[in-house]
Design a protein around this motif. Structure first.
Motif, PDB file in Angstrom:
ATOM      1  N   PRO A   1       9.045  10.957   0.036  1.00  0.00           N
ATOM      2  CA  PRO A   1       9.683  11.949  -0.846  1.00  0.00           C
ATOM      3  C   PRO A   1       8.934  12.131  -2.170  1.00  0.00           C
ATOM      4  N   VAL A   2       8.484  11.029  -2.770  1.00  0.00           N
ATOM      5  CA  VAL A   2       7.779  11.128  -4.060  1.00  0.00           C
ATOM      6  C   VAL A   2       6.458  11.873  -3.891  1.00  0.00           C
TER       7      VAL A   2
ATOM      8  N   ASN B   1       3.131   1.655  -3.230  1.00  0.00           N
ATOM      9  CA  ASN B   1       2.394   1.884  -4.474  1.00  0.00           C
ATOM     10  C   ASN B   1       1.455   3.083  -4.426  1.00  0.00           C
ATOM     11  N   LEU B   2       1.460   3.789  -3.311  1.00  0.00           N
ATOM     12  CA  LEU B   2       0.600   4.971  -3.186  1.00  0.00           C
ATOM     13  C   LEU B   2       0.867   5.981  -4.297  1.00  0.00           C
ATOM     14  N   ARG B   3       2.100   5.989  -4.828  1.00  0.00           N
ATOM     15  CA  ARG B   3       2.437   6.931  -5.905  1.00  0.00           C
ATOM     16  C   ARG B   3       1.614   6.686  -7.165  1.00  0.00           C
ATOM     17  N   LEU B   4       1.030   5.458  -7.299  1.00  0.00           N
ATOM     18  CA  LEU B   4       0.248   5.156  -8.496  1.00  0.00           C
ATOM     19  C   LEU B   4      -1.109   5.853  -8.472  1.00  0.00           C
ATOM     20  N   ALA B   5      -1.593   6.232  -7.276  1.00  0.00           N
ATOM     21  CA  ALA B   5      -2.924   6.835  -7.177  1.00  0.00           C
ATOM     22  C   ALA B   5      -3.023   8.155  -7.954  1.00  0.00           C
ATOM     23  N   PRO B   6      -2.084   9.115  -7.758  1.00  0.00           N
ATOM     24  CA  PRO B   6      -2.177  10.338  -8.559  1.00  0.00           C
ATOM     25  C   PRO B   6      -1.921  10.107 -10.044  1.00  0.00           C
ATOM     26  N   MET B   7      -1.228   9.020 -10.409  1.00  0.00           N
ATOM     27  CA  MET B   7      -1.015   8.737 -11.839  1.00  0.00           C
ATOM     28  C   MET B   7      -2.342   8.401 -12.508  1.00  0.00           C
ATOM     29  N   GLY B   8      -3.131   7.544 -11.854  1.00  0.00           N
ATOM     30  CA  GLY B   8      -4.443   7.203 -12.402  1.00  0.00           C
ATOM     31  C   GLY B   8      -5.288   8.457 -12.579  1.00  0.00           C
TER      32      GLY B   8
ATOM     33  N   ALA C   1       5.882  15.506  -5.467  1.00  0.00           N
ATOM     34  CA  ALA C   1       4.915  15.608  -6.556  1.00  0.00           C
ATOM     35  C   ALA C   1       3.784  16.570  -6.189  1.00  0.00           C
TER      36      ALA C   1
ATOM     37  N   VAL D   1       1.521   0.992 -14.430  1.00  0.00           N
ATOM     38  CA  VAL D   1       2.838   1.091 -13.769  1.00  0.00           C
ATOM     39  C   VAL D   1       3.498   2.405 -14.201  1.00  0.00           C
ATOM     40  N   ASP D   2       4.583   2.768 -13.520  1.00  0.00           N
ATOM     41  CA  ASP D   2       5.258   4.039 -13.804  1.00  0.00           C
ATOM     42  C   ASP D   2       5.516   4.237 -15.296  1.00  0.00           C
TER      43      ASP D   2
ATOM     44  N   LEU E   1       0.837  -1.199   0.000  1.00  0.00           N
ATOM     45  CA  LEU E   1       0.000   0.000   0.000  1.00  0.00           C
ATOM     46  C   LEU E   1       0.880   1.260   0.000  1.00  0.00           C
TER      47      LEU E   1
END
Lengths: 230, 99
Positions: free
Chosen positions: A211-212, A82-89, A216, A112-113, A79
């Protein structure tokens, strides 16, 4: 925006994915070797790669693996990493808003990134075919599962120490993808802000994803603030 | 080839947590139309995520990573070929480590 979802877009995505597979393979092999060292069977690690399909979170979870399996700790690690994937979606909304059913929720399964970066670059170049996103994601999925399985099968023969230069490949992939995402001078302020904030949070001793996420969010907020003031 | 119940439970937990991240951000956005400021932020999000990921990792890697990162960027800008850019970066990292 007139968004389509075609076989042709999928094929274009698959071709883009193949260009970065050589950079991804060493990472998958390492995860496979580590899984073997932690006592996971071939079936177990293959199932994990297929269902989770997120390299850094698998690496972190395997580092803290124990017997019996740490169910809560591994889920929580996944969790957080991979939280960084939420704003990507959320940022892919211009394409995703036009999709429904499996095309939407199935495509998100493969996010994925790198598929995100290729999709954003294509979107900004005027691309309107959301099949590209699934094409990149699905192709990377196949090679991810295969490379981890390969690492597990040949764990005894492969000796790649953690500092080996081939591991620079995954970072190099991200750096190279910055080039097509760059939109010109107006990206400078948000990007520099994002980099500085991420660095400060990292130096303060906070591990990923902080940090990410902090970089971001603050970088994007700075850009939004500047855009709306004009 | 074994499949233990505790390992399976951990894998399913990880898979659910990861899908929540993948779909959750967009699902929230689809359910609640965001205010204009958030829309403006989302337009800046892609580049910022990558920069925020790359910079701390690059600097933690010291001068070898910085040089290899610069090489990757230079090759990508010159050729627009991602495979060449990755190969260039790894080659510089390899040379500087004397590997």
């Amino acid at each position: 925006m007139n968004v389509t979802f075609t076989r042709h877009g999928f094929a274009r995505g698959a071709k883009l994915a193949l260009s970065i597979v050589p950079g991804m393979l060493p990472f998958g092999v390492v995860v496979g070797v580590l899984a073997d060292a932690k006592g996971l069977s071939f079936l177990e690690i293959t199932l994990m790669s297929a269902l989770v399909f997120a390299g850094s979170s698998q690496l972190v979870a395997l580092e803290l693996w124990a017997d019996p399996a740490p169910i809560l700790a591994a889920s929580f690690a996944a969790l957080v990493v991979n939280l960084r994937l939420a704003p990507m979606g959320a940022a892919l909304a211009p394409w995703l808003d036009r999709l429904r059913g499996w095309k939407l929720w199935g495509t998100l399964t493969t996010l994925v990134d790198n598929s995100f970066a290729f999709a954003v670059a294509d979107q900004r170049a005027g691309g309107r075919d959301a099949g590209l996103l699934l094409g990149v994601g699905a192709t990377l999925w196949v090679f991810w599962v295969a490379s981890v399985a390969l690492g597990h099968s040949f764990a005894g023969l492969l000796a790649l120490p953690p500092g080996h230069p081939v591991f620079f490949a995954s970072l190099a992939t991200m750096i190279a993808l910055l080039v097509p995402i760059w939109r010109g001078k107006r990206d400078l302020l948000p990007w520099v802000t994002a980099g500085c904030v991420a660095l400060i949070v990292h130096q303060a001793g906070l591990g990923q994803p902080w940090p990410v996420l902090a970089g971001a969010l603050v970088g994007a907020a700075t850009g939004a603030w500047r855009d709306r003031r004009r | 080839m074994s499949l233990r119940w505790d390992v399976l439970a951990a894998i399913i937990g990880m898979a659910l947590a990861t899908y929540l991240c993948r779909a959750g951000g967009y699902a929230l956005l689809r359910a609640f139309r965001p205010p204009p400021f958030v829309e403006a932020m989302l337009a800046h999000m892609p580049g910022c995520i990558f920069v925020a990921f790359v910079i701390p990792t690059l600097i933690a890697g010291g001068s070898v990573h910085l040089a290899a990162g610069a090489a990757t960027l230079a090759v990508m800008m010159a050729t627009r070929n991602i495979t060449a850019a990755i190969a260039g970066g790894v080659a510089v990292a390899w040379l500087l480590r004397g590997g």
